[in-house]
Scaffold this motif. Structure first.
Motif, PDB file in Angstrom:
ATOM      1  N   LYS A  97       0.815  -1.220   0.000  1.00 28.17           N
ATOM      2  CA  LYS A  97       0.000   0.000   0.000  1.00 28.17           C
ATOM      3  C   LYS A  97       0.849   1.270   0.000  1.00 28.17           C
ATOM      4  O   LYS A  97       0.435   2.304   0.517  1.00 28.17           O
ATOM      5  N   THR A  98       2.020   1.207  -0.605  1.00 28.56           N
ATOM      6  CA  THR A  98       2.897   2.376  -0.664  1.00 28.56           C
ATOM      7  C   THR A  98       2.216   3.555  -1.345  1.00 28.56           C
ATOM      8  O   THR A  98       2.283   4.685  -0.854  1.00 28.56           O
ATOM      9  N   LEU A  99       1.562   3.321  -2.463  1.00 28.25           N
ATOM     10  CA  LEU A  99       0.906   4.411  -3.184  1.00 28.25           C
ATOM     11  C   LEU A  99      -0.149   5.087  -2.312  1.00 28.25           C
ATOM     12  O   LEU A  99      -0.254   6.321  -2.299  1.00 28.25           O
ATOM     13  N   GLU A 100      -0.908   4.313  -1.554  1.00 24.21           N
ATOM     14  CA  GLU A 100      -1.900   4.890  -0.636  1.00 24.21           C
ATOM     15  C   GLU A 100      -1.210   5.744   0.426  1.00 24.21           C
ATOM     16  O   GLU A 100      -1.695   6.829   0.774  1.00 24.21           O
ATOM     17  N   ALA A 101      -0.090   5.274   0.963  1.00 27.11           N
ATOM     18  CA  ALA A 101       0.651   6.030   1.970  1.00 27.11           C
ATOM     19  C   ALA A 101       1.171   7.349   1.390  1.00 27.11           C
ATOM     20  O   ALA A 101       1.122   8.394   2.050  1.00 27.11           O
ATOM     21  N   LEU A 102       1.632   7.313   0.156  1.00 21.47           N
ATOM     22  CA  LEU A 102       2.127   8.536  -0.486  1.00 21.47           C
ATOM     23  C   LEU A 102       0.999   9.529  -0.734  1.00 21.47           C
ATOM     24  O   LEU A 102       1.163  10.739  -0.527  1.00 21.47           O
ATOM     25  N   ASN A 103      -0.150   9.034  -1.154  1.00 19.07           N
ATOM     26  CA  ASN A 103      -1.303   9.920  -1.339  1.00 19.07           C
ATOM     27  C   ASN A 103      -1.754  10.523  -0.015  1.00 19.07           C
ATOM     28  O   ASN A 103      -2.177  11.680   0.032  1.00 19.07           O
ATOM     29  N   PHE A 104      -1.648   9.769   1.069  1.00 18.49           N
ATOM     30  CA  PHE A 104      -1.961  10.290   2.396  1.00 18.49           C
ATOM     31  C   PHE A 104      -1.018  11.446   2.748  1.00 18.49           C
ATOM     32  O   PHE A 104      -1.452  12.485   3.255  1.00 18.49           O
ATOM     33  N   ILE A 105       0.263  11.277   2.466  1.00 13.65           N
ATOM     34  CA  ILE A 105       1.232  12.343   2.738  1.00 13.65           C
ATOM     35  C   ILE A 105       0.873  13.593   1.939  1.00 13.65           C
ATOM     36  O   ILE A 105       0.858  14.701   2.479  1.00 13.65           O
ATOM     37  N   ARG A 106       0.569  13.428   0.667  1.00 23.39           N
ATOM     38  CA  ARG A 106       0.230  14.580  -0.175  1.00 23.39           C
ATOM     39  C   ARG A 106      -1.020  15.296   0.345  1.00 23.39           C
ATOM     40  O   ARG A 106      -1.045  16.517   0.451  1.00 23.39           O
ATOM     41  N   ALA A 153      -0.179  16.988   3.907  1.00 18.07           N
ATOM     42  CA  ALA A 153       0.708  18.152   3.850  1.00 18.07           C
ATOM     43  C   ALA A 153       0.000  19.343   3.212  1.00 18.07           C
ATOM     44  O   ALA A 153       0.310  20.490   3.513  1.00 18.07           O
ATOM     45  N   ASN A 154      -0.958  19.059   2.339  1.00 19.90           N
ATOM     46  CA  ASN A 154      -1.801  20.079   1.734  1.00 19.90           C
ATOM     47  C   ASN A 154      -0.980  21.239   1.162  1.00 19.90           C
ATOM     48  O   ASN A 154      -1.188  22.398   1.508  1.00 19.90           O
ATOM     49  N   THR A 155      -0.028  20.905   0.325  1.00 16.45           N
ATOM     50  CA  THR A 155       0.825  21.895  -0.317  1.00 16.45           C
ATOM     51  C   THR A 155       1.084  21.452  -1.754  1.00 16.45           C
ATOM     52  O   THR A 155       1.106  20.256  -2.035  1.00 16.45           O
ATOM     53  N   PRO A 156       1.277  22.391  -2.669  1.00 17.05           N
ATOM     54  CA  PRO A 156       1.456  22.010  -4.075  1.00 17.05           C
ATOM     55  C   PRO A 156       2.855  21.502  -4.434  1.00 17.05           C
ATOM     56  O   PRO A 156       3.093  21.130  -5.579  1.00 17.05           O
ATOM     57  N   ASN A 157       3.776  21.451  -3.478  1.00 17.27           N
ATOM     58  CA  ASN A 157       5.149  21.078  -3.820  1.00 17.27           C
ATOM     59  C   ASN A 157       5.440  19.588  -3.646  1.00 17.27           C
ATOM     60  O   ASN A 157       6.574  19.194  -3.431  1.00 17.27           O
ATOM     61  N   ILE A 158       4.411  18.761  -3.780  1.00 14.33           N
ATOM     62  CA  ILE A 158       4.579  17.307  -3.694  1.00 14.33           C
ATOM     63  C   ILE A 158       4.078  16.670  -4.987  1.00 14.33           C
ATOM     64  O   ILE A 158       2.966  16.940  -5.441  1.00 14.33           O
ATOM     65  N   TYR A 159       4.926  15.827  -5.555  1.00 11.18           N
ATOM     66  CA  TYR A 159       4.560  15.060  -6.738  1.00 11.18           C
ATOM     67  C   TYR A 159       4.687  13.574  -6.408  1.00 11.18           C
ATOM     68  O   TYR A 159       5.574  13.174  -5.656  1.00 11.18           O
ATOM     69  N   ILE A 160       3.800  12.796  -6.980  1.00 14.63           N
ATOM     70  CA  ILE A 160       3.897  11.346  -6.878  1.00 14.63           C
ATOM     71  C   ILE A 160       3.999  10.813  -8.300  1.00 14.63           C
ATOM     72  O   ILE A 160       3.102  11.023  -9.125  1.00 14.63           O
ATOM     73  N   TYR A 161       5.116  10.165  -8.575  1.00 15.37           N
ATOM     74  CA  TYR A 161       5.352   9.576  -9.895  1.00 15.37           C
ATOM     75  C   TYR A 161       5.237   8.067  -9.704  1.00 15.37           C
ATOM     76  O   TYR A 161       6.058   7.453  -9.035  1.00 15.37           O
ATOM     77  N   ASP A 162       4.183   7.496 -10.272  1.00 11.44           N
ATOM     78  CA  ASP A 162       3.879   6.079 -10.068  1.00 11.44           C
ATOM     79  C   ASP A 162       4.325   5.274 -11.287  1.00 11.44           C
ATOM     80  O   ASP A 162       3.766   5.415 -12.372  1.00 11.44           O
ATOM     81  N   LEU A 163       5.338   4.448 -11.089  1.00 15.01           N
ATOM     82  CA  LEU A 163       5.838   3.575 -12.152  1.00 15.01           C
ATOM     83  C   LEU A 163       5.241   2.178 -11.964  1.00 15.01           C
ATOM     84  O   LEU A 163       5.276   1.648 -10.852  1.00 15.01           O
TER      85      LEU A 163
END
Length: 104
Positions: A43-52, A55-65
């Protein structure tokens, strides 16, 4: 000038310290963070989306390969992603499991 940080993530859901990253991201407004999820089967992708979201800031990107391309390739692809989508003075990387203090 802004700086970019690439964080490669492979099956880090149970080891990712979300609160530590959220606090860092909120304090570092001149940084762009690119979390690269490379083929995780947990569930890494879910954890990363939780962080984004948290944090509620526009300086986070998630690049999903979709496939595991290896840590070095994930860092390279994350760096290329940041170069394409932002204007940065420098790009570095951090390991997702934070073997050293994030402030370093």
């Amino acid at each position: 000038m802004k700086h970019g940080i690439v964080i490669p993530c492979y099956n880090q859901a149970d080891r990712l310290d979300s609160n530590q990253f959220i606090n860092l991201i909120k304090r570092k407004e001149t940084y762009e963070f690119c979390f690269v999820n490379y083929g995780s089967t947990d569930k890494t992708l879910e954890a990363l989306n939780f962080i984004r979201r948290s944090a509620n800031t526009p300086n986070i990107y998630i690049y999903d390969l979709p496939e595991n391309c290896g840590r070095a390739e994930a860092i390279r692809k994350g760096s290329q992603f940041l170069e394409k989508h932002t204007t940065l003075e420098s790009i570095g990387f951090l390991d997702a499991n934070c073997p050293s203090a994030l402030e370093e």
